[in-house]
Design a protein around this motif. Structure first.
Motif, PDB file in Angstrom:
ATOM      1  N   SER A  73      15.831  -2.859  -0.046  1.00  0.00           N
ATOM      2  CA  SER A  73      15.163  -2.682  -1.374  1.00  0.00           C
ATOM      3  C   SER A  73      13.537  -3.540  -1.486  1.00  0.00           C
ATOM      4  CB  SER A  73      16.210  -3.552  -2.277  1.00  0.00           C
ATOM      5  OG  SER A  73      16.547  -4.815  -1.915  1.00  0.00           O
ATOM      6  N   ALA A  74      13.528  -3.981  -0.545  1.00  0.00           N
ATOM      7  CA  ALA A  74      12.008  -4.634  -0.360  1.00  0.00           C
ATOM      8  C   ALA A  74      10.883  -3.642  -0.057  1.00  0.00           C
ATOM      9  CB  ALA A  74      12.124  -5.671   0.787  1.00  0.00           C
ATOM     10  N   THR A  75      10.784  -2.789  -1.048  1.00  0.00           N
ATOM     11  CA  THR A  75       9.813  -1.646  -1.155  1.00  0.00           C
ATOM     12  C   THR A  75       8.634  -1.841  -2.149  1.00  0.00           C
ATOM     13  OG1 THR A  75      11.016  -0.428  -2.852  1.00  0.00           O
ATOM     14  CG2 THR A  75      11.372  -0.121  -0.155  1.00  0.00           C
ATOM     15  N   HIS A  76       8.472  -3.045  -2.691  1.00  0.00           N
ATOM     16  CA  HIS A  76       7.438  -3.445  -3.658  1.00  0.00           C
ATOM     17  C   HIS A  76       6.137  -3.745  -2.997  1.00  0.00           C
ATOM     18  CE1 HIS A  76       5.586  -4.263  -7.387  1.00  0.00           C
ATOM     19  NE2 HIS A  76       5.278  -5.542  -7.197  1.00  0.00           N
ATOM     20  N   GLY A  77       5.211  -2.970  -3.235  1.00  0.00           N
ATOM     21  CA  GLY A  77       3.806  -3.392  -2.623  1.00  0.00           C
ATOM     22  C   GLY A  77       3.475  -2.791  -1.116  1.00  0.00           C
ATOM     23  N   THR A  78       4.377  -1.762  -0.955  1.00  0.00           N
ATOM     24  CA  THR A  78       4.255  -1.102   0.501  1.00  0.00           C
ATOM     25  C   THR A  78       2.846  -0.647   0.605  1.00  0.00           C
ATOM     26  OG1 THR A  78       5.485   0.794  -0.325  1.00  0.00           O
ATOM     27  CG2 THR A  78       6.556  -0.757   1.069  1.00  0.00           C
ATOM     28  N   GLY A  79       2.331   0.364  -0.372  1.00  0.00           N
ATOM     29  CA  GLY A  79       0.996   0.983  -0.386  1.00  0.00           C
ATOM     30  C   GLY A  79       0.073  -0.340  -0.277  1.00  0.00           C
ATOM     31  N   CYS A  80      -0.041  -1.314  -1.100  1.00  0.00           N
ATOM     32  CA  CYS A  80      -0.788  -2.269  -1.012  1.00  0.00           C
ATOM     33  C   CYS A  80      -1.054  -2.757   0.597  1.00  0.00           C
ATOM     34  CB  CYS A  80      -0.561  -3.570  -2.193  1.00  0.00           C
ATOM     35  SG  CYS A  80      -0.663  -2.872  -3.547  1.00  0.00           S
ATOM     36  N   ALA A  81       0.237  -3.042   0.883  1.00  0.00           N
ATOM     37  CA  ALA A  81       0.085  -3.846   2.312  1.00  0.00           C
ATOM     38  C   ALA A  81      -0.400  -2.845   3.337  1.00  0.00           C
ATOM     39  CB  ALA A  81       1.497  -4.085   2.884  1.00  0.00           C
ATOM     40  N   PHE A  82      -0.057  -1.269   3.230  1.00  0.00           N
ATOM     41  CA  PHE A  82      -0.707  -0.445   4.161  1.00  0.00           C
ATOM     42  C   PHE A  82      -1.981  -0.413   4.140  1.00  0.00           C
ATOM     43  CE2 PHE A  82      -1.970   3.937   5.441  1.00  0.00           C
ATOM     44  CZ  PHE A  82      -1.417   4.027   6.537  1.00  0.00           C
ATOM     45  N   SER A  83      -2.603  -0.289   3.039  1.00  0.00           N
ATOM     46  CA  SER A  83      -4.188  -0.352   2.866  1.00  0.00           C
ATOM     47  C   SER A  83      -4.932  -1.438   3.298  1.00  0.00           C
ATOM     48  CB  SER A  83      -4.548   0.424   1.389  1.00  0.00           C
ATOM     49  OG  SER A  83      -4.123  -0.596   0.427  1.00  0.00           O
ATOM     50  N   SER A  84      -4.180  -2.551   3.022  1.00  0.00           N
ATOM     51  CA  SER A  84      -4.938  -3.659   3.626  1.00  0.00           C
ATOM     52  C   SER A  84      -4.776  -4.043   4.967  1.00  0.00           C
ATOM     53  CB  SER A  84      -4.100  -5.005   2.840  1.00  0.00           C
ATOM     54  OG  SER A  84      -4.423  -4.901   1.384  1.00  0.00           O
ATOM     55  N   ALA A  85      -3.705  -3.422   5.624  1.00  0.00           N
ATOM     56  CA  ALA A  85      -3.372  -3.612   7.104  1.00  0.00           C
ATOM     57  C   ALA A  85      -4.162  -2.685   7.762  1.00  0.00           C
ATOM     58  CB  ALA A  85      -2.081  -3.496   7.357  1.00  0.00           C
ATOM     59  N   LEU A  86      -4.528  -1.492   7.208  1.00  0.00           N
ATOM     60  CA  LEU A  86      -5.203  -0.600   7.553  1.00  0.00           C
ATOM     61  C   LEU A  86      -6.778  -0.943   7.801  1.00  0.00           C
ATOM     62  CD1 LEU A  86      -6.123   2.397   8.453  1.00  0.00           C
ATOM     63  CD2 LEU A  86      -6.276   2.949   6.222  1.00  0.00           C
TER      64      LEU A  86
END
Length: 286
Positions: free
Chosen positions: A221-234
């Motif tokens: 259920s820990a899916t909040h902020g996945t898009g933010c994290a992906f783009s920042s990690a990128l």
């Protein structure tokens, strides 16, 4: 990384008081990659793991003053752009980027147009300005399927086979509305597939190369902020020297590991956990 100060990464995004997404999550990602993060807030939000209740954009002039103040003090190696919140803020950021001299290849746009709970986060005029003035100034854009449809005006892809042509349409749009500086690459489009039955991501590189990155569903259920994290990690991987394929693979591995390492926080869609080894464990691969 050894010796000297680390690269400075700037996040321009909204403030999530629960720290699952937005500015505070981006800073966690930068720190996990050994970068020094600075930030400029585009909007304050009232939200928790259970959803967004209110969004209050900052004044465009305040954002521009913040960005100019930071740029006068530190050398900004790259920029991650998240939620903008208003047309005024979008215009202020576009003006800053045009004058900043930061290579577009080091600017990543995560086009946050709606919250995961369905709340609109940028009005239509702001979306139009994003297409016309901001998109030509970034080197990377990371839409999910719904965001890809809004940006291109095409129907939302219903199956993976429809994604490549929509990504090409977005790349053409960016090329038609702006020109890369001499010697600079154009736009890399990364379509995130978290809403697909199998979470595969698709890369259309600026040189025309196309690559799928297979994924497997993480039951959490820990899916909040996945898009933010992906783009920042990128962005982090780009600043650390990865090429396009390696940067996307590394960002995808980072998000997967952060989801798997998460612990329960809040009553809704919880945050990921960013404090873990970046390299995948033996047998997991990327």
């Amino acid at each position: 990384m050894s010796g000297g100060a680390p690269p400075v990464a700037l996040t321009v995004a909204g403030f999530d008081p629960g720290s699952g997404a937005g500015i505070t999550a981006d800073l966690k990602v930068f720190a996990a990659h050994g970068l020094f993060g600075v930030s400029a807030i585009t909007a304050l939000t009232v939200q928790s793991t259970q959803g967004v209740r209110r969004v209050e954009p900052v004044a465009g002039a305040l954002l521009r003053e913040t960005l100019d103040c930071l740029a006068a003090d530190v050398e900004i190696a790259g920029v991650k752009i998240g939620m903008l919140g208003s047309t005024e803020v979008t215009e202020a950021l576009a003006g800053f980027l045009a004058a900043s001299g930061i290579p577009r290849s080091r600017v990543v746009l995560d086009p946050v147009l709606r919250s995961s709970s369905g709340k609109a986060l940028l009005e239509e005029a702001g979306v139009r300005l994003l297409r016309e003035k901001l998109l030509p100034q970034v080197g990377w854009v990371t839409p999910n399927l719904a965001e890809l449809a809004v940006l291109t005006g095409l129907p939302e892809p219903a199956q993976p086979a429809e994604i490549p042509e929509a990504a090409r349409a977005l790349a053409r749009m960016a090329a038609e509305t702006g020109r890369a500086a001499a010697g600079e690459a154009g736009l890399h489009v990364v379509v995130t597939g978290g809403h697909l039955d199998r979470p595969d991501d698709f890369l259309l590189a600026a040189n025309g190369e196309e690559r799928w990155f297979p994924g497997t569903r993480v039951e959490t259920s820990a899916t909040h902020g996945t898009g933010c994290a992906f783009s920042s990690a990128l962005l982090s991987r780009v600043l650390l020297g990865d090429g396009p394929v390696e940067a996307v693979a590394g960002a995808k591995a980072y998000v997967r590991a952060a989801m798997k390492a998460a612990y329960p926080i809040g009553k809704g869609r919880g945050p990921m956990h960013h404090l873990y080894a970046l390299e995948p464990k033996a047998g997991e691969g990327r």
